[in-house]
Scaffold this active site. Sequence first.
Site, PDB file in Angstrom:
ATOM      1  N   HIS A  30       0.659  -1.162  -0.325  1.00 51.75           N
ATOM      2  CA  HIS A  30      -0.130   0.232  -0.030  1.00 51.75           C
ATOM      3  C   HIS A  30       1.008   1.174   0.103  1.00 51.75           C
ATOM      4  O   HIS A  30       1.849   1.267   0.408  1.00 51.75           O
ATOM      5  CB  HIS A  30      -0.841  -0.350   0.952  1.00 51.75           C
ATOM      6  CG  HIS A  30      -0.131  -0.377   2.245  1.00 51.75           C
ATOM      7  ND1 HIS A  30      -0.052  -0.962   3.790  1.00 51.75           N
ATOM      8  CD2 HIS A  30       0.236   1.093   3.117  1.00 51.75           C
ATOM      9  CE1 HIS A  30       0.487  -0.470   4.404  1.00 51.75           C
ATOM     10  NE2 HIS A  30       0.756   0.740   4.050  1.00 51.75           N
TER      11      HIS A  30
HETATM   12  C1  T46 Z   1       2.907   0.956   6.579  1.00 53.13           C
HETATM   13  C2  T46 Z   1       4.049  -0.599   7.154  1.00 53.13           C
HETATM   14  C3  T46 Z   1       5.382  -0.582   6.908  1.00 53.13           C
HETATM   15  C4  T46 Z   1      -3.764  -0.509  12.976  1.00 53.13           C
HETATM   16  O1  T46 Z   1      -5.368  -0.707  13.785  1.00 53.13           O
HETATM   17  N1  T46 Z   1      -3.070   0.128  13.870  1.00 53.13           N
HETATM   18  C5  T46 Z   1      -1.933   0.809  13.318  1.00 53.13           C
HETATM   19  O2  T46 Z   1      -1.409   1.166  14.010  1.00 53.13           O
HETATM   20  C6  T46 Z   1      -1.319  -0.344  12.546  1.00 53.13           C
HETATM   21  C7  T46 Z   1      -0.288  -0.047  11.442  1.00 53.13           C
HETATM   22  C8  T46 Z   1      -2.544  -1.150  12.125  1.00 53.13           C
HETATM   23  N2  T46 Z   1      -2.908  -1.224  12.242  1.00 53.13           N
HETATM   24  C9  T46 Z   1      -4.417  -2.077  11.946  1.00 53.13           C
HETATM   25  C10 T46 Z   1      -4.574  -2.225  10.302  1.00 53.13           C
HETATM   26  C11 T46 Z   1      -5.152  -3.305   9.969  1.00 53.13           C
HETATM   27  O3  T46 Z   1      -6.503  -4.337   9.954  1.00 53.13           O
HETATM   28  O4  T46 Z   1      -3.843  -3.281  11.915  1.00 53.13           O
HETATM   29  C12 T46 Z   1      -4.149  -4.141  10.676  1.00 53.13           C
HETATM   30  C13 T46 Z   1      -2.725  -4.762   9.477  1.00 53.13           C
HETATM   31  O5  T46 Z   1      -2.614  -3.422   8.825  1.00 53.13           O
HETATM   32  P1  T46 Z   1      -2.189  -3.101   8.094  1.00 53.13           P
HETATM   33  O6  T46 Z   1      -2.605  -2.981   7.025  1.00 53.13           O
HETATM   34  O7  T46 Z   1      -1.242  -1.337   7.901  1.00 53.13           O
HETATM   35  O8  T46 Z   1      -0.342  -3.904   8.216  1.00 53.13           O
HETATM   36  P2  T46 Z   1       0.962  -3.446   7.447  1.00 53.13           P
HETATM   37  O9  T46 Z   1       2.072  -4.320   8.374  1.00 53.13           O
HETATM   38  O10 T46 Z   1       1.087  -4.087   5.944  1.00 53.13           O
HETATM   39  O11 T46 Z   1       1.556  -1.905   7.627  1.00 53.13           O
HETATM   40  C14 T46 Z   1       2.435  -1.613   8.636  1.00 53.13           C
HETATM   41  C15 T46 Z   1       2.138   0.120   8.341  1.00 53.13           C
HETATM   42  O12 T46 Z   1       0.214  -0.328   8.642  1.00 53.13           O
HETATM   43  C16 T46 Z   1       1.662   0.365   7.003  1.00 53.13           C
HETATM   44  O13 T46 Z   1       1.525   2.281   7.559  1.00 53.13           O
HETATM   45  O14 T46 Z   1       3.214   1.548   6.207  1.00 53.13           O
HETATM   46  O15 T46 Z   1       3.567  -1.302   7.789  1.00 53.13           O
END
Ligand code: T46
Length: 117
Positions: A30
């Site tokens: 993303h």
């Molecule tokens: C990024 C990369 C480097 C939350 O509720 N709070 C939070 O602070 C975060 C980071 C995530 N979430 C929830 C949202 C989703 O339902 O956790 C789930 C997984 O999040 P995401 O799809 O964004 O996860 P990653 O690991 O693919 O990405 C993360 C960061 O979210 C993103 O901003 O740049 O790490």
Amino acid sequence: MAIEGLNDVPFAIQRVYYILGSTGSSRGFHAHRELEQLLTCPVGSCRVTLDDGHRRRDFQLQGPDQGLYIGPMIWREMHDFSEGSLLIVFASAWHNEDDYIRDYNEFRKLARDGHGH
Ligand code: T46
């Protein structure tokens, strides 16, 4: 390890989270419209792919002396986590799903047109 907002990173830190890596898992896929982040992998290693809509580049993160700054409108993918690795992320804002672009084609069009923000 100590990180100071507006000193070690070019933004005020509003959120910190971490990802525990395991072999074979990939994350990210993303971009963020406005969020700024600093990634560091003080334990173990991972590979981060960044894409600005024109070209892709891989960065290997390993050890507390390395940090990767990611500004707005950059597609990111995290690959090749070593087992037990720890990826710590310092972010400029609270979590906000509206700030995400999760469709690569949409991202590339916005990035190339300069309309991401
Ligand atoms: C990024 C990369 C480097 C939350 O509720 N709070 C939070 O602070 C975060 C980071 C995530 N979430 C929830 C949202 C989703 O339902 O956790 C789930 C997984 O999040 P995401 O799809 O964004 O996860 P990653 O690991 O693919 O990405 C993360 C960061 O979210 C993103 O901003 O740049 O790490």
